[in-house]
Design an enzyme around this catalytic site. Structure first.
Site, PDB file in Angstrom:
ATOM      1  N   ASN A   7     -35.871  15.603-109.201  1.00 16.12           N
ATOM      2  CA  ASN A   7     -35.923  15.293-110.636  1.00 16.12           C
ATOM      3  C   ASN A   7     -37.386  15.165-111.066  1.00 16.12           C
ATOM      4  OD1 ASN A   7     -36.164  13.666-113.024  1.00 16.12           O
ATOM      5  ND2 ASN A   7     -33.998  13.179-112.841  1.00 16.12           N
ATOM      6  N   ASP A   9     -38.531  14.555-114.214  1.00 17.46           N
ATOM      7  CA  ASP A   9     -38.704  13.880-115.517  1.00 17.46           C
ATOM      8  C   ASP A   9     -40.049  13.163-115.639  1.00 17.46           C
ATOM      9  OD1 ASP A   9     -36.157  14.632-116.176  1.00 17.46           O
ATOM     10  OD2 ASP A   9     -35.271  12.644-115.916  1.00 17.46           O
ATOM     11  N   HIS A  10     -40.451  12.500-114.541  1.00 24.88           N
ATOM     12  CA  HIS A  10     -41.628  11.636-114.672  1.00 24.88           C
ATOM     13  C   HIS A  10     -42.956  12.392-114.630  1.00 24.88           C
ATOM     14  CE1 HIS A  10     -39.062   8.377-115.259  1.00 24.88           C
ATOM     15  NE2 HIS A  10     -38.505   8.459-114.065  1.00 24.88           N
ATOM     16  N   ARG A  18     -50.122  11.241-123.186  1.00 23.35           N
ATOM     17  CA  ARG A  18     -51.189  11.753-124.063  1.00 23.35           C
ATOM     18  C   ARG A  18     -50.692  12.868-124.978  1.00 23.35           C
ATOM     19  NH1 ARG A  18     -56.644  10.356-122.395  1.00 23.35           N
ATOM     20  NH2 ARG A  18     -56.380   8.164-121.942  1.00 23.35           N
ATOM     21  N   HIS A  43     -33.873  15.835-117.236  1.00 22.48           N
ATOM     22  CA  HIS A  43     -32.996  15.156-118.198  1.00 22.48           C
ATOM     23  C   HIS A  43     -33.560  15.328-119.605  1.00 22.48           C
ATOM     24  CE1 HIS A  43     -30.813  11.081-119.202  1.00 22.48           C
ATOM     25  NE2 HIS A  43     -30.534  12.017-120.060  1.00 22.48           N
ATOM     26  N   ARG A  45     -33.371  13.978-122.760  1.00 25.42           N
ATOM     27  CA  ARG A  45     -32.806  12.791-123.426  1.00 25.42           C
ATOM     28  C   ARG A  45     -32.744  13.011-124.939  1.00 25.42           C
ATOM     29  NH1 ARG A  45     -32.725   7.668-121.045  1.00 25.42           N
ATOM     30  NH2 ARG A  45     -32.944   6.919-123.178  1.00 25.42           N
ATOM     31  N   ARG A  49     -37.859  11.286-124.609  1.00 22.43           N
ATOM     32  CA  ARG A  49     -38.892  10.398-124.045  1.00 22.43           C
ATOM     33  C   ARG A  49     -39.814  11.131-123.072  1.00 22.43           C
ATOM     34  NH1 ARG A  49     -36.272   5.663-120.736  1.00 22.43           N
ATOM     35  NH2 ARG A  49     -35.457   5.036-122.749  1.00 22.43           N
ATOM     36  N   HIS A  50     -39.258  12.047-122.309  1.00 17.14           N
ATOM     37  CA  HIS A  50     -40.109  12.765-121.339  1.00 17.14           C
ATOM     38  C   HIS A  50     -39.945  14.281-121.454  1.00 17.14           C
ATOM     39  CE1 HIS A  50     -36.370  12.026-119.243  1.00 17.14           C
ATOM     40  NE2 HIS A  50     -36.697  10.819-118.840  1.00 17.14           N
ATOM     41  N   GLU A  70     -29.684  17.349-116.703  1.00 17.83           N
ATOM     42  CA  GLU A  70     -29.020  16.058-116.941  1.00 17.83           C
ATOM     43  C   GLU A  70     -28.922  15.873-118.430  1.00 17.83           C
ATOM     44  OE1 GLU A  70     -30.423  12.262-115.551  1.00 17.83           O
ATOM     45  OE2 GLU A  70     -30.706  13.184-113.600  1.00 17.83           O
ATOM     46  N   THR A 100     -34.052   3.503-117.375  1.00 23.72           N
ATOM     47  CA  THR A 100     -33.540   4.692-116.694  1.00 23.72           C
ATOM     48  C   THR A 100     -32.017   4.625-116.815  1.00 23.72           C
ATOM     49  OG1 THR A 100     -33.452   5.904-114.602  1.00 23.72           O
ATOM     50  CG2 THR A 100     -33.533   3.518-114.443  1.00 23.72           C
ATOM     51  N   THR A 101     -31.307   5.662-116.336  1.00 21.11           N
ATOM     52  CA  THR A 101     -29.848   5.642-116.425  1.00 21.11           C
ATOM     53  C   THR A 101     -29.319   4.430-115.675  1.00 21.11           C
ATOM     54  OG1 THR A 101     -30.066   8.041-116.270  1.00 21.11           O
ATOM     55  CG2 THR A 101     -27.844   7.157-116.231  1.00 21.11           C
ATOM     56  N   GLU A 151     -21.356  13.196-109.277  1.00 21.64           N
ATOM     57  CA  GLU A 151     -22.536  12.634-108.616  1.00 21.64           C
ATOM     58  C   GLU A 151     -22.341  11.128-108.582  1.00 21.64           C
ATOM     59  OE1 GLU A 151     -26.434  13.859-110.033  1.00 21.64           O
ATOM     60  OE2 GLU A 151     -27.326  11.995-109.321  1.00 21.64           O
ATOM     61  N   HIS A 191     -29.889   8.322-107.513  1.00 23.81           N
ATOM     62  CA  HIS A 191     -30.464   7.191-108.246  1.00 23.81           C
ATOM     63  C   HIS A 191     -31.007   6.124-107.290  1.00 23.81           C
ATOM     64  CE1 HIS A 191     -31.423   4.627-111.579  1.00 23.81           C
ATOM     65  NE2 HIS A 191     -31.170   5.659-112.349  1.00 23.81           N
ATOM     66  N   GLY A 192     -32.306   5.919-107.400  1.00 23.33           N
ATOM     67  CA  GLY A 192     -32.940   4.864-106.602  1.00 23.33           C
ATOM     68  C   GLY A 192     -33.148   5.228-105.138  1.00 23.33           C
ATOM     69  N   GLY A 213     -35.827  11.460-107.849  1.00 22.16           N
ATOM     70  CA  GLY A 213     -36.955  11.674-108.749  1.00 22.16           C
ATOM     71  C   GLY A 213     -38.095  10.696-108.551  1.00 22.16           C
TER      72      GLY A 213
HETATM   73  N1  PXP Z   1     -29.288  11.384-110.731  1.00 19.45           N
HETATM   74  C1  PXP Z   1     -29.107  11.009-112.021  1.00 19.45           C
HETATM   75  C2  PXP Z   1     -27.806  11.386-112.676  1.00 19.45           C
HETATM   76  C3  PXP Z   1     -30.106  10.316-112.733  1.00 19.45           C
HETATM   77  O1  PXP Z   1     -29.882   9.951-114.019  1.00 19.45           O
HETATM   78  C4  PXP Z   1     -31.329  10.060-112.101  1.00 19.45           C
HETATM   79  C5  PXP Z   1     -32.435   9.401-112.867  1.00 19.45           C
HETATM   80  O2  PXP Z   1     -32.881  10.225-113.876  1.00 19.45           O
HETATM   81  C6  PXP Z   1     -31.486  10.470-110.765  1.00 19.45           C
HETATM   82  C7  PXP Z   1     -30.448  11.109-110.098  1.00 19.45           C
HETATM   83  C8  PXP Z   1     -32.744  10.228-110.016  1.00 19.45           C
HETATM   84  O3  PXP Z   1     -32.970   8.857-109.902  1.00 19.45           O
HETATM   85  P1  PXP Z   1     -34.379   8.348-109.366  1.00 19.45           P
HETATM   86  O4  PXP Z   1     -35.396   8.787-110.362  1.00 19.45           O
HETATM   87  O5  PXP Z   1     -34.195   6.863-109.312  1.00 19.45           O
HETATM   88  O6  PXP Z   1     -34.576   8.980-108.023  1.00 19.45           O
END
Ligand code: PXP
Length: 237
Positions: A7, A9-10, A18, A43, A45, A49-50, A70, A100-101, A151, A191-192, A213
């Site tokens: 992922n 996103d970040h 910026r 994602h 959104r 946001r990103h 996403e 975050t989600t 998922e 996630h996490g 991510g």
């Molecule tokens: N899967 C889903 C559906 C998510 O929403 C996210 C966070 O955007 C992730 C995976 C990845 O989570 P993390 O950034 O905590 O690794």
């Protein structure tokens, strides 16, 4: 061995600090793929946001693996997905103020709406996954809604305060995987997940893909994105 979806996103979060062009999520995706990522997750959104609309367009055109978009089930976003046609869409809940989600999609409470979105996306040839909590009720609802892929949300496990809690939530994920697979669902998880817990989640067996991510992007600040992805891939293996 589960596949690895990265992922990005970040990367866009940093760029949006910026509102310029760097760092570029498309180049980041290229490095992730070079390092062994099996898919790229982004994602779009509702609050932008990103990741921005243009990022999704460029990712769709340029990545060599698979784009997993996403997204919420909001009509505006569904329309964009239908136009861009990513390889896969993962439906997630969205709240404006969340960092975050925060939890899985409540498919049981939104059965009709989710079923309609799945139909719409699948009609365009997009595979659809539902991001849900590892609970029987949500797995059953996902099947009822017509999902073929889910998922499982690993956040509660990842954030557990002690080993006893960790074991409890890991077992919960384990049973959810086998319950979902017995119902012929393809199971992803995410996630996490980080460099400390990835091994345990990967060892569950039966998980098709881990979507990761934050931990990878954080590590990339120290060691570079290529190495951060490669290390995660090795851990999962
Ligand atoms: N899967 C889903 C559906 C998510 O929403 C996210 C966070 O955007 C992730 C995976 C990845 O989570 P993390 O950034 O905590 O690794």
């Amino acid at each position: 061995m589960p596949k690895l979806g990265v992922n990005i996103d970040h990367v866009a979060t940093l760029r949006q600090a910026r509102k310029g062009v760097l760092p570029d999520p498309v180049y980041a995706a290229y490095l992730c793929e070079k390092a062994g990522a099996d898919s790229i997750v982004a994602h779009l959104r509702e609050d932008r946001r990103h990741i921005q609309d243009q990022d999704i367009l460029l990712l769709r055109k340029n990545i060599k693996t698979k784009l997993n978009l996403e997204m919420s089930i909001a009509l505006e976003i569904v329309k964009i997905a239908c136009r861009i046609k990513p390889y896969q869409a993962t439906l997630v809940p969205e709240k404006r103020k969340e960092l975050t989600t925060e939890g899985g999609l409540d498919v049981a409470a939104n059965l009709k709406k989710v079923a309609a979105v799945i139909k719409k996306l699948e009609k365009k040839g997009i595979r659809v996954s539902l991001f849900i909590d590892p609970e029987k009720k949500q797995i059953d609802a996902s099947r009822k809604a017509g999902a073929k892929i889910i998922e499982l949300h690993t956040g509660r496990y990842a954030e557990a305060k002690n080993n006893q809690e960790k074991n409890k939530f890991l077992k919960q994920i384990e049973s959810a995987v086998s319950y979902a697979r017995s119902g012929k669902l393809t199971v992803n998880a995410g996630h996490g997940i980080d460099y400390a817990n990835a091994k345990d989640v990967a060892a569950i067996g039966g998980i098709e893909e881990l979507n990761i991510g934050y931990s990878i992007i954080c590590k990339s600040l120290y060691v570079g994105l290529f190495k951060a992805v490669k290390e995660m891939k090795e851990l999962i293996r």
